[in-house]
Design a protein around this motif. Structure first.
Motif, short mmCIF file in Angstrom:
data_model
loop_
_atom_site.label_atom_id
_atom_site.label_comp_id
_atom_site.label_asym_id
_atom_site.label_seq_id
_atom_site.Cartn_x
_atom_site.Cartn_y
_atom_site.Cartn_z
N PHE A 82 0.48 -0.62 -2.17
CA PHE A 82 0.33 -1.98 -2.18
C PHE A 82 0.73 -2.22 -0.58
O PHE A 82 -0.16 -3.22 -0.13
CB PHE A 82 1.59 -2.56 -2.87
CG PHE A 82 1.41 -4.15 -3.15
CD1 PHE A 82 0.12 -4.37 -3.69
CD2 PHE A 82 2.01 -4.90 -2.89
CE1 PHE A 82 -0.22 -5.92 -3.74
CE2 PHE A 82 2.04 -6.37 -2.89
CZ PHE A 82 0.89 -6.67 -3.39
N THR A 86 -2.21 -4.68 1.48
CA THR A 86 -1.57 -5.88 2.21
C THR A 86 -1.29 -5.69 3.63
O THR A 86 -1.59 -6.90 4.50
CB THR A 86 -0.44 -6.44 1.91
OG1 THR A 86 0.78 -5.79 1.79
CG2 THR A 86 -0.52 -6.72 0.32
N GLY A 87 -1.28 -4.66 4.32
CA GLY A 87 -1.21 -4.39 5.88
C GLY A 87 0.27 -4.32 6.06
O GLY A 87 0.57 -4.08 7.34
N THR A 88 1.27 -4.70 5.16
CA THR A 88 2.64 -4.77 5.56
C THR A 88 3.20 -3.23 6.02
O THR A 88 4.12 -3.01 6.49
CB THR A 88 3.60 -5.25 4.52
OG1 THR A 88 3.24 -4.42 3.51
CG2 THR A 88 3.38 -6.66 4.43
N PHE A 90 2.28 -1.59 8.30
CA PHE A 90 2.54 -1.56 10.05
C PHE A 90 4.14 -1.51 10.29
O PHE A 90 4.48 -0.96 10.99
CB PHE A 90 1.97 -2.83 10.57
CG PHE A 90 2.93 -3.91 10.66
CD1 PHE A 90 3.67 -4.23 11.72
CD2 PHE A 90 2.69 -5.04 9.78
CE1 PHE A 90 4.51 -5.33 11.90
CE2 PHE A 90 3.95 -5.95 9.54
CZ PHE A 90 4.51 -6.23 10.82
N GLU A 91 5.02 -2.04 9.56
CA GLU A 91 6.29 -2.24 9.73
C GLU A 91 6.81 -0.83 9.38
O GLU A 91 7.64 -0.38 10.37
CB GLU A 91 7.02 -3.14 8.87
CG GLU A 91 8.39 -3.56 9.36
CD GLU A 91 9.14 -4.58 8.73
OE1 GLU A 91 8.85 -4.79 7.34
OE2 GLU A 91 9.79 -5.27 9.21
N LEU A 92 6.53 -0.34 8.28
CA LEU A 92 7.17 1.07 8.26
C LEU A 92 6.65 2.03 9.20
O LEU A 92 7.19 2.95 9.77
CB LEU A 92 6.54 1.63 6.76
CG LEU A 92 7.26 2.81 6.10
CD1 LEU A 92 8.68 2.21 5.72
CD2 LEU A 92 6.50 3.12 4.83
N LEU A 93 5.52 1.85 9.85
CA LEU A 93 4.86 2.88 10.76
C LEU A 93 5.61 2.58 12.18
O LEU A 93 5.76 3.48 13.00
CB LEU A 93 3.45 2.57 11.09
CG LEU A 93 2.57 2.99 9.57
CD1 LEU A 93 1.05 2.95 9.84
CD2 LEU A 93 2.55 4.71 9.24
#
Ligand code: ADP
Ligand code: MG
Lengths: 253, 308
Positions: A82, A86-88, A90-93
């Motif tokens: 998910f 959605t692109g979120t 990026f934060e984990l990366l």
């Protein structure tokens, strides 16, 4: 080690499951309960017992296993797919975390949920069926190991998948058939010799056999072999996740 | 002083073979607001994403606060907050919860009061418990900014922060940036809107086709490259510029009522006093005069065109 990150991921994931409690806990418990009530009653009237175990009780371990395998996979694959979708992600990366924190957070949460589901199903089953658990510790060990390794597997699936179909295809087209053909409803020894040999290539046979042994001490394969298979699968998945994060496969461009 | 970010000889070639960055060298000073300017596709997002760890390096090195972004990624990433160009948001979560998650991910212990402060500064506090998918685009961007600030970063990246943003949000954002700067946070913003860099940045870097063309203090950049012009409104029309004024290279407009003089602010003498005296000697009278300076926009367009 970034413990705050593990806690933050775990907590967010558990909160997500609680938000969708009907879909994530009630639904699998209910459908599994229906399985053992209906199959137990329908087939149980024909087959009284297998290897000295009442048929209704015989199928419970396999059905619990089916539930925790599919739930583990779908939960953790969704949890990572998910954010990718959605692109979120990026934060984990961009966060100061390694695969260890990410896996402990996401896989830990998915496995926790599967374990809870497994225990609820077990509790529900004991209302309908006389269950005995010969080796509770080994039973729990299997429950935990299988929840963890299939959650890891789901995590890999979620990273690999680039569409929704791929997410649903594996539980439905791989896990379900392998479980049904893996001795959930029968003992492998009841099959003709040729099919017995074929069955031994089905990894799920080893899981169900080991789990059932913890209940009734009867098994299609040696318990040590079952345990070895689970651990082997676990390490294979761990290795794959480690590789994914090291190379950035499907995650970093 | 050691730069807070040092990019050395950085190149990036994407999997498809496209080279988005070519031997980029760049230093960002601690506490400054740095504007990275460039047209679409110049490589701004690629550069930022590499520093943040989202995109891998092809060759070269980047250090943040002296730490290598690959070998010591925990040290570097925990110092950085990123507001990405796109607006990816956790649809089913609430602003408060995503900020709490961000803070944890970046290794900080929980601090609800701090998150409250951030959400209030972005006018989100009233909506902290609403599902993000129900918020407007502007509100989502506010959520993203709050998330980037939730772990109290030393360095904040804003990738095209005001693309498609309303005036009110722009104002709130600049207030946040100013107060961050006062507390010592380094801010790097990318934009292709020149006014943004012109208003905010201490230094400006111009990037085009994956190459840094120029890095300069904004005021010096404007001085060095900024041509000024002096326009004189004449009282009586002139048929041509008198020969004795030739050295000033004056331009006469078609109506003969306007003389334009170009001068360079970097020269010690602008020549204005001498010109005015010469005009007086030539008997040319004027009603009005005005000066104007080239904007960063014009400088920028000039540079980019020269580069291609
Ligand atoms: N993941 C990617 N794969 C291939 N090419 C990419 C990728 N991301 C960006 N690019 C290309 O790299 C160039 C620079 O992109 P970007 O850094 O986003 O520019 P900017 O932010 O300055 O608009 C563009 O030509 C873009 O098409
Ligand atoms: Mg960009």
């Amino acid at each position: 080690m970034n413990f705050y990150a593990i806690k933050a991921i775990y907590r967010t994931e558990m909160a997500r499951m609680m938000r969708t409690i009907v879909q994530s806990i009630v639904a699998p418990v209910l459908s599994t309960t229906l399985y053992f009530v209906i199959f137990g009653a329908a087939i149980g009237s024909q087959i009284k017992e297998i290897d000295g175990v009442a048929y209704g009780a015989f199928i419970v371990p396999g059905l619990i296993m089916l539930a925790i395998m599919t739930e583990s996979i779908s939960n953790s694959s969704f949890a990572i797919y998910f954010p990718k979708f959605t692109g979120t992600i990026f934060e984990l990366l961009s966060a100061p975390v390694s695969f260890v924190e990410v896996v402990l957070g996401y896989v830990g949460a998915a496995a926790s949920k599967s374990i809870v589901i497994g225990l609820i199903i077990l509790g529900t089953a004991s209302f309908f069926i006389d269950l005995e658990i010969a080796h509770p510790v080994i039973m729990l060990l299997f429950l935990v190991l299988i929840s963890v390794s299939f959650s890891l597997f789901g995590f890999i699936l979620g990273i690999w998948a680039d569409g929704w179909e791929k997410l649903t295809i594996v539980p439905v087209l791989v896990i379900m058939p392998l479980t049904f053909l893996g001795g959930t409803f029968y003992s492998i020894s009841m099959l003709p010799p040729a099919w017995q040999t074929v069955s031994l290539f089905n990894p799920v046979v080893y899981l169900i056999s080991g789990f059932r042994w913890a209940f009734y001490e009867n098994a299609d394969v040696a318990i040590g072999l079952s345990l070895g298979m689970v651990l082997g699968f676990l390490f294979l998945c761990l290795f794959a996740v480690h590789w994914i994060f090291k190379t950035g496969y499907k995650l970093r461009s | 002083m050691q730069p807070i970010i040092r990019v050395s000889n950085l190149s990036k070639t994407y999997a498809g073979g496209f080279q988005a960055l070519k031997n980029v060298d760049l230093e960002i000073h601690k506490g400054e607001i740095f504007g990275l300017l460039g047209p679409n596709g110049a490589g701004k997002t690629t550069l930022i994403n590499i520093v943040c760890g989202i995109v891998t390096i092809t060759s070269g090195t980047v250090t943040v606060a002296g730490y290598d972004i690959v070998a010591d990624y925990r040290e570097t990433r925990s110092r950085i907050g990123l507001v990405p160009q796109e607006l990816p948001t956790e649809t089913f979560e609430t602003p408060f919860n995503v900020c709490r998650l961000s803070r944890g991910l970046f290794g900080k212990p929980e601090d609800p009061e701090y998150i409250e402060k951030v959400l209030r500064s972005l006018s989100l506090w009233d909506r902290k418990d609403e599902k993000i998918m129900l918020l407007s685009g502007g509100m989502k961007r506010r959520v993203l900014i709050s998330k980037a600030l939730a772990h109290e970063p030393d360095i904040l990246f804003l990738d095209e922060p005001t693309a498609g943003v309303d005036v009110e949000l722009r104002q709130d954002m600049w207030n946040v940036v100013q107060s961050l700067r006062e507390s010592g946070v380094t801010v790097i913003l990318t934009t292709h809107y020149i006014e943004e860099a012109e208003q905010l940045a201490d230094r400006v870097g111009v990037i085009n086709n994956g190459e840094i063309i120029l890095v300069q203090e904004k005021t010096r950049l404007m001085q060095e490259l900024g041509k000024k012009e002096l326009v004189l409104q004449l009282s009586e029309s002139l048929a041509s510029v008198p020969a004795q004024l030739a050295e000033y290279k004056l331009e006469l407009n078609d109506s003969g009522m306007e003389l334009t003089y170009h001068y360079d602010t970097k020269q010690e003498r602008t020549g204005i006093t001498a010109l005015l005296a010469a005009l007086h000697d030539a008997g040319i009278k004027f009603n009005d005069l005005s000066t104007s300076q080239t904007s960063l926009e014009e400088i920028f367009v000039g540079l980019v065109n020269k580069g291609t």
